[in-house]
Design a protein around this motif. Structure first.
Motif, PDB file in Angstrom:
ATOM      1  N   ASP A   1      -3.338   6.287  -3.031  1.00  0.00           N
ATOM      2  CA  ASP A   1      -2.172   5.694  -2.361  1.00  0.00           C
ATOM      3  C   ASP A   1      -1.565   4.628  -3.287  1.00  0.00           C
ATOM      4  O   ASP A   1      -2.009   4.450  -4.422  1.00  0.00           O
ATOM      5  CB  ASP A   1      -2.536   5.132  -0.976  1.00  0.00           C
ATOM      6  CG  ASP A   1      -3.310   3.840  -1.055  1.00  0.00           C
ATOM      7  OD1 ASP A   1      -3.959   3.599  -2.089  1.00  0.00           O
ATOM      8  OD2 ASP A   1      -3.274   3.049  -0.090  1.00  0.00           O
TER       9      ASP A   1
ATOM     10  N   ASP B   1      -1.549   1.419  -3.650  1.00  0.00           N
ATOM     11  CA  ASP B   1      -2.318   0.312  -4.260  1.00  0.00           C
ATOM     12  C   ASP B   1      -3.728   0.761  -4.638  1.00  0.00           C
ATOM     13  O   ASP B   1      -4.599  -0.067  -4.920  1.00  0.00           O
ATOM     14  CB  ASP B   1      -2.331  -0.924  -3.354  1.00  0.00           C
ATOM     15  CG  ASP B   1      -3.012  -0.676  -2.013  1.00  0.00           C
ATOM     16  OD1 ASP B   1      -3.113   0.495  -1.601  1.00  0.00           O
ATOM     17  OD2 ASP B   1      -3.451  -1.659  -1.383  1.00  0.00           O
TER      18      ASP B   1
ATOM     19  N   ASP C   1      -6.323   2.059  -3.059  1.00  0.00           N
ATOM     20  CA  ASP C   1      -7.558   1.831  -2.311  1.00  0.00           C
ATOM     21  C   ASP C   1      -7.901   3.016  -1.397  1.00  0.00           C
ATOM     22  O   ASP C   1      -8.855   2.955  -0.629  1.00  0.00           O
ATOM     23  CB  ASP C   1      -7.540   0.502  -1.536  1.00  0.00           C
ATOM     24  CG  ASP C   1      -6.465   0.441  -0.466  1.00  0.00           C
ATOM     25  OD1 ASP C   1      -5.654   1.399  -0.367  1.00  0.00           O
ATOM     26  OD2 ASP C   1      -6.415  -0.567   0.260  1.00  0.00           O
TER      27      ASP C   1
ATOM     28  N   SER D   1       0.799  -1.219   0.000  1.00  0.00           N
ATOM     29  CA  SER D   1       0.000   0.000   0.000  1.00  0.00           C
ATOM     30  C   SER D   1       0.843   1.285   0.000  1.00  0.00           C
ATOM     31  O   SER D   1       1.639   1.505  -0.888  1.00  0.00           O
ATOM     32  CB  SER D   1      -0.940  -0.053   1.198  1.00  0.00           C
ATOM     33  OG  SER D   1      -1.796   1.042   1.220  1.00  0.00           O
TER      34      SER D   1
HETATM   35 MG   LIG Z   1      -3.764   1.154   0.347  1.00  0.00          MG
END
Ligand SMILES: [Mg+2]
Ligand SMILES: CC(=O)N[C@H]1[C@@H](OP(=O)(O)O)O[C@H](CO)[C@@H](O)[C@@H]1O
Length: 542
Positions: free
Chosen positions: A276, A278, A280, A64
């Motif tokens: 961010d 990744d 999400d 992440s």
């Molecule tokens: Mg994330």
């Protein structure tokens, strides 16, 4: 199970001696070079989980918003939710087993979780753009294969895209087509339908600058661009071609430092957002004419969405129960606005998406967001059925049109997990439909100044909390000290909790001015340092 094969392959993914890791708030996360054995073993575990629930399970390789050198892995349950808590424990046991114990631990998990060996196993795999991710996902595949599981490797995808795929597969296509094309088509169709009805705003209102954190979001947004209607004018920054992932950019950086990311040139009043690493999470922001930076975080996103949905629900005239779920990090102003002005019930739960998601499932319409920008909206099956039926059959024009908007919102929102791409389209659609500028959105309420700090202690587990982490039960005296400090400031609130993703204690404080929020946060961090076994030099004032 072929024990010889297991032994042989496991030896190719040896566990570093003495290393113990914990399946935390967001799976396993640490330096990439320590994770090879964990990946292999999570491949094993995914096969067991798949057999136990007789469904496809997801594995995402990502860390992440953490630095590029880190990596991590998390499992995705059948409907796209986070791994069930009872299995987090198995994940931890398996990851920490010594080589010689592996077989026994697997057998134990199979017994405890009633894994049916005769069932087939199917696993979906995805990964982010970190240099280490490709090799690590290969180790996941080794683990799946050694236990005879089937897999589909989606390669580079955002975390929410993988959650979506898993849900599509296990609902046999009801949720959508389990392909990237299916995802792009579903979202862009709903979005196009929605903005058809928006009053035409000037071209300047259509531009959006996106900081992609030098991560997967840039790749996937570029792929998706050809699906968007021409009204959407997005401009991608930090697309990963020049700089390092998450370095001085991305949603976490912007939220924590309350300043713009590097690599995005922002003119006054331009609408900007950050994903961010990744994709999400998402936060919005802009700079006003005086150069002052305004952050629009997850709380304001939840508020905008709640205002919009509440109006629509009133129009369709159904008694559908809507609520907002937050954590203790939600800005006090947002909670107050939602409860007192919008009159929507607000619930506070422990940090971590799984807690918010779980709570939000209790309502017909459950809006949840972490202040850091992770969130989504859940519609109960009953609510969804009702809305779709009204959109088709309702005779009253106004009611039917409102139901249609809700129906498209249902399709646009990724209900499996917070999704920066989906959330961005939801927000853009709402702003367009309501004719709101980013400044008007920001002005719905004024954030209380706040500060988030971290303190290192010898063992963060000495801090135990209650009341959705808003009060510390141990160590003795800490909560009393915090209470006394909070009393010295106006509109103040503070709490501390051990992080679930880093070896630190987090301190949050808010107060009437930034100076006071900073001072309170500092005083509380000193209290933690002294009463909870602080490490190194005492925290310094900002
Ligand atoms: Mg994330
Ligand atoms: C204050 C804060 O932002 N905490 C984050 C952070 O958890 P901690 O347990 O605070 O380390 O990472 C989690 C996973 O990404 C996220 O869910 C959560 O909101």
């Amino acid at each position: 199970m072929d024990s010889e094969a297991l032994k042989k392959y496991s030896a190719l993914h040896p566990k570093p001696a003495g290393l113990t890791l914990q399946y935390g708030t967001a799976g396993f996360r640490t330096k990439a070079e320590q994770l090879d054995h964990v990946m292999f073993r999570m491949g094993l575990l995914a096969v067991l989980r798949s057999k136990a629930v007789v469904s496809t399970i997801g594995i995402m390789v990502t860390a992440s918003h953490n630095p590029e050198e880190d990596n991590g892995v998390k499992l995705v349950d059948p409907l796209g939710e986070m791994l069930h808590p009872s299995w987090e424990e198995y994940a931890t046991q398996l990851a920490n087993a010594e080589e010689g114990e592996l077989q026994r631990i697997i057998t134990e998990i199979c017994q405890k979780a009633a894994v049916n060996h005769h069932k087939d196993a199917s696993v979906f795999i995805g990964r982010d753009t970190r240099p280490s991710s490709e090799k690590l996902s290969q180790s996941v595949i080794d683990g799946i294969s050694v236990l005879g599981g089937q897999y589909h490797d989606y390669g580079l995808v955002t975390t929410p895209q993988l959650h979506y795929m898993v849900c599509c597969r296990n609902t046999h296509g009801q949720y959508g087509k389990a392909t990237l094309e299916g995802y792009y088509e579903k979202l862009s169709k709903a979005f196009t339908e929605l903005i058809k009805q928006s009053p035409s705003s000037g071209e300047s209102q259509r531009h959006l600058k996106i900081d992609c954190a030098n991560g997967i979001g840039a790749l996937k947004l570029s792929e998706m661009e050809s699906y968007f209607p021409e009204e959407v004018l997005i401009h991608l920054y930090n697309d990963g071609t020049k700089e390092k992932l998450n370095h001085l950019c991305g949603a976490d950086f912007v939220k924590v430092h309350q300043k713009p990311p590097r690599g995005l040139d922002m003119k006054p009043n331009e609408r900007c957002c950050s994903f961010d690493g990744d994709a999400d999470r998402i936060v919005y922001y802009y700079k006003d004419a005086t150069g002052h930076f305004h952050l629009i975080d997850g709380d304001k996103i939840a508020t905008l969405i709640s205002i919009f949905l509440k109006e629509l629900l009133a129009k369709v005239g159904q008694t559908l129960k809507m609520a907002v779920v937050q954590t203790a990090y939600a800005n006090g102003s947002s909670t107050r606005y939602l409860e007192e002005t919008l009159k929507v019930p607000v619930h506070c739960v422990k940090t971590g998406v799984k807690h918010l998601h779980h709570k939000a499932q209790e309502f017909d319409v459950g809006v949840y967001f972490e202040a850091n920008g992770h969130g989504t909206v859940l519609f109960s099956k009953a609510a969804e059925t009702k809305i779709r039926q009204l959109a088709k059959e309702e005779k009253d024009d106004e009611k039917r049109e409102a139901a249609k908007v809700l129906e498209n919102m249902i399709d646009l929102i990724n209900q499996t997990v917070g999704d920066a791409v989906s959330d961005m389209l939801v927000i853009e659609a709402i702003l367009a439909l309501k004719g709101l500028t980013v400044q008007q959105w920001d002005a719905i309420y004024t954030d209380l100044p706040n500060r988030l700090l971290k303190v290192q202690v010898a063992d963060r587990r000495v801090i135990d909390t209650t009341d959705a982490e808003r009060r510390a039960v141990t160590p003795p005296g800490l909560q009393e000290k915090i209470d006394a400090l909070v009393k010295n400031y106006k509109l103040s609130r503070a709490f501390v909790r051990p992080s679930g993703t880093e070896d630190v204690v987090r301190i949050y404080a808010e107060a009437d001015t930034q100076e006071n929020a900073d001072a309170l946060a500092h005083e509380v961090s000193l209290a933690v340092y002294h009463l909870a076994g602080g490490k190194g030099a005492p925290p310094q004032p900002m």
